[in-house]
Enzyme design. Structure first.
Site: not given
Lengths: 419, 419
Positions: A135-137, A139, A242
Site C-alpha cells: 500500500m502506501s509504502v 509511495k 496526505y
C-alpha cells in the site's frame, strides 16, 4: 497521551482472525462463506483482508517487477530473539516486541541490525517467498525513484508539473511544482478518508482498478483520467496534506522523464541492483498503469533489502544504488512547520519529504508507511532497519503507532546497548 | 493435401502485426486505439492478441507458480543457425525453418538437440524472462501431474470420477472414469468452437474468468460450478473428442488427491525440480481456481526445460522428476482408432494420451498444443525438443500444422544427419 485503539479492541485478535485458522480461501473449492472476492469488495473487510493483503494478485490484474536473472543478494543472518524487548505504549501499557507484533496484526517482521538479519517472523497468510501488498509504502519507492531521476538531471524539482504532463494544465496540478507534489504540499479538493466511500480516495480506487465499478458507473476508468480532473482547493506549497494522488502524479512524471513504465523503472534502478529474492508486482488499471501511490507488493525480505539500502546511504549488494545525496535529502526531512497542521498526534515534530515520513527524533529515524501497518523503519543511529507487513483492522496508523513506535525505539536502544 | 490457411492469408503478416511496431499498449498512457482491454474482450482480437498473449497477467487475476529459491538449472548452449533448414508444407510450398516461424506468427522458439539449446529466437512482445500464455499446452502439464499422482497410487485411473468428486454425481461426469477424462473420451454435450460465442467453451471462459460477464449474466461464476452442470451426450469411452472441461475435471481430481492447489502441485512436483528460470502463473477464477485446461503462462526456456524432461524419460536437472513409466505411457500413445473419428486432417494416425498428442510417426514424436500455435514437440528419435510460443490469428492448429509439422520433421532429419 491517550490514543484510542477502539477499532482494534472491538475486532477479533490476531489469533482469532488468523486466515489459516478461519480457513479463508481454503477448501477445493472454498465454501461461499470463506470466499474472499473482488467483485463484492469483500476483500477489504476484516478479517478477509488478512488473507487478501498476502494474495492480492489473485484478485486483480498485476504487472511484474522483474528481479533479474542473477542470484539473490545475501542477507547475512545473526539470529537474536528480541521478542522480549520491553517498551511502554503511548497510552502507558507495558509491552514486549513479540506482543506488539500480535497486537498490531503483523503478517511478517524482519529486523536488521548492522546489516544482519537478526529477527524474522511470519504470521497469517504470509510466507517468505510471497509478496504482501505494501500500500502506501509504495509511495516511498516512487519518491526514491523520483529522487534518482532528479539526481540524474531528468527531473527538475522546481519545474512546473506541466513541463512533464502538459495534459494536466487545467487540473489542480496545472500550477503546481514537482517539489510540492513530492512533499504533498499541494492544495487539493481531493479527500482521503478510507472509511467514507464518498471520499475521493474511493473514486481513485475505482479509477485505478482497486474497487469494482457499480452498474451505470460513468466516472474515470484509468488512473491518468482521474488525475487530470482533480480540482484545486487552497494554495500549493503551504502545508502538508496526505493525498495519494500526488504520488500518482509523481509516478507519471517519473514515467515521462525516464520513458519507462514504473515497473520497468523500479526493476532497472532498484529491484535488480538490490538482488531482490523475488519479483515484486504492481496492480494495474484498465490500461496497464501501475498504481504508484499504493499498488506495490513485495516479499518481506526484499522490503528489508530496500530499507537497508537506504540506511547504508544508498549502497547495497556491493554497489551504489540510490545516490547518497538522495538518501541524505530524505533523512534530513522536510519542514516540520508545514507538517504540524495535519495533526498527526502520534508523530509530534515529524515532517514529510520525498514521500517518506521523517520523525526528527533523537535517532533521526524515517519511515515508509502503509495504512494497515505495513512499513519500513530506518534508524540510522541504532544502525537498525525494521521491515514489517501487517493487516491491521483499522485503515490508518493511529491504531498502530502508539504500540509500534515505542517498541521500535526501545528495540533500537536495546541494540545500541548490546542487548 | 490442401489445407486452407485462409484466415492467416487475409490477416496482416507477422511483421505487419508486430505489437511493438503497431504500438499496442505503448505511450504513457497508451492512446485509446492502441489499448488492449479485458472488459470489451478486445484482448482476443487480432492483432491485439499478439500483445495480450505475452502480457495476460496485466489483464486478469493470476496465481504464482513458484520456481523455488535455488538457482535456475543450466541449459547448455550450442548455437547452431538452423533457420535455413528446408521443408515442404503440406500444401506443397517450399519452406525454411526461419520463414515458418514468421508465417505462423511465432513469438518465440527454442530448439534443444541432445539437451543443448541450439536455437532460440524471440519475436513480437515476448522476451526471455516474460511468461507467455500456453493455453492448451497447460493440459499436458495437468495430464503429467495426474500421471505422477497415479504412479504414487493417489489416483486410480480406472476409478469413477465421483470417487474424487462426489459433487459431480449428477453431471456428465457422474458415470465417467478418470481414464476417460484423461484421454478425452467422455461423451459430452459441451462444444468447443472458438469462433462461435454461443459454443460452450465461451461459457467456460465466462465461468473461469477469461471472458467478461455481460450485464444480467446469471450463469456459473466459478470453474467448479460450471463443471458440475455439464450434461452427457453419447457414450463415455468410445471416441476422442477434444473438450477442455475434461482437463478442468482432471485438475480437480489432482487437487483432491494431493490436497494442494494446482499452482502448489506444479511448483512442488515440476517447477522447482526442473530449476525453472522464472515463476510461472495460472489465471484464476473468482474463487482462486487455476484454469488447468488453459491458464498457464511460462517463459519459453522453462517450457523447453519441461519438454527436455519428458524427452529424457522424466530426468532433468540431476533428478528423476516425472517417473519414467509416466513418460513412456504418454509416448506410447492412446488408441488411434478412437482418435480417427475426430477428423484431424493434419494429424493422420495420431492419438491422444494423458492430455498429450501422440503422432505415432516414424520418430515417435508427441506434442503439447495450444490453439494459437503454442507447443512442445518432443522427437525422441532425433533427440530433439522444440518449445514454441505463438500468437497466430487463427484459433486452431489447422492453420499451423501444415507449415510447422513438416518443418519440425525436416529439422529432426537434418539434426540426425548432423546438419
Amino acid at each position: 497521551m491517550s490514543v484510542a485503539t477502539s477499532s482494534s479492541q472491538t475486532s477479533p485478535t490476531a489469533a482469532q482472525s488468523d486466515p489459516n485458522t478461519l480457513g479463508w480461501m481454503q477448501g477445493l473449492p472454498p465454501p461461499q462463506d470463506r470466499t474472499v472476492a473482488f467483485a463484492d469488495s469483500s476483500f477489504r473487510n476484516f478479517p478477509e483482508l488478512r488473507w487478501a493483503w498476502s494474495n492480492i494478485r489473485q484478485l486483480v490484474p498485476t504487472v511484474n517487477v522483474w528481479r533479474g536473472a542473477g542470484p539473490a543478494s545475501v542477507l547475512p543472518r545473526a539470529d537474536h530473539d528480541i521478542g522480549a524487548s520491553a517498551s511502554v505504549t503511548m497510552d502507558g501499557r507495558p509491552m514486549t516486541f513479540a506482543r506488539m507484533l500480535e497486537e498490531t496484526y503483523s503478517d511478517g517482521i524482519a529486523v536488521l541490525h548492522r546489516g544482519r538479519l537478526i529477527y524474522e517472523r511470519y504470521f497469517g497468510a504470509l510466507k517468505p517467498h510471497k509478496p504482501h501488498i505494501a500500500m502506501s509504502v509504495t509511495k516511498s519507492f516512487t519518491g526514491t525513484l523520483a529522487g534518482i531521476l532528479i539526481s540524474e538531471g531528468r527531473i527538475d524539482p522546481q519545474a512546473p508539473v506541466t513541463d512533464y504532463l502538459p495534459e494536466m494544465k487545467s487540473s489542480a496540478f496545472g500550477d503546481a511544482r514537482v517539489r510540492e507534489v513530492m512533499d504533498m504540499t499541494t492544495g487539493l479538493e481531493y479527500t482521503e478518508v478510507y472509511t467514507d466511500r464518498n471520499s475521493h480516495v474511493w473514486a481513485l480506487r475505482r479509477a485505478n482498478g482497486m474497487a469494482p465499478l457499480e452498474p451505470g458507473y460513468d466516472g474515470p476508468t484509468t488512473n491518468f483520467d482521474f488525475l487530470c480532473v482533480q480540482k484545486k482547493q487552497g494554495e500549493h506549497g503551504r502545508a502538508f496534506a496526505y493525498k495519494t494522488v500526488n504520488t500518482d502524479v509523481l509516478a507519471w512524471i517519473c514515467r515521462r522523464a525516464s520513458g519507462l513504465t514504473l515497473a520497468e523503472l523500479l526493476s532497472e534502478r532498484i529491484w535488480q541492483p538490490i538482488g531482490a529474492e523475488e519479483d515484486a508486482h504492481y496492480h494495474v488499471d484498465r490500461v496497464g498503469t501501475e498504481s504508484g501511490g499504493g499498488g506495490l507488493s513485495t516479499t518481506l525480505r526484499d522490503l528489508a533489502r530496500f530499507g537497508e539500502t537506504m540506511r547504508n546511504h544508498g549502497r547495497f549488494n556491493g554497489r551504489q544504488i540510490v545516490p547518497g545525496s538522495v538518501v541524505e535529502d530524505i533523512a534530513r526531512g522536510g519542514d516540520p512547520e508545514k507538517f504540524k497542521p495535519a495533526g498527526y498526534t502520534t508523530l509530534p515534530g515529524a515532517s514529510y519529504r520525498n514521500q517518506w515520513w521523517v520523525t526528527h527524533n533523537a535517532h533521526g529515524a524515517y519511515m515508509a508507511r502503509g495504512i494497515h501497518g505495513q512499513g519500513i523503519y530506518v534508524d540510522p543511529k541504532a544502525e537498525m532497519v525494521i521491515a514489517r507487513y501487517a493487516s491491521h483492522p483499522a485503515a490508518g496508523n493511529v491504531a498502530n503507532d502508539p504500540v509500534t513506535l515505542p517498541a521500535y525505539m526501545a528495540l533500537a536502544k536495546d541494540l545500541m546497548a548490546g542487548g
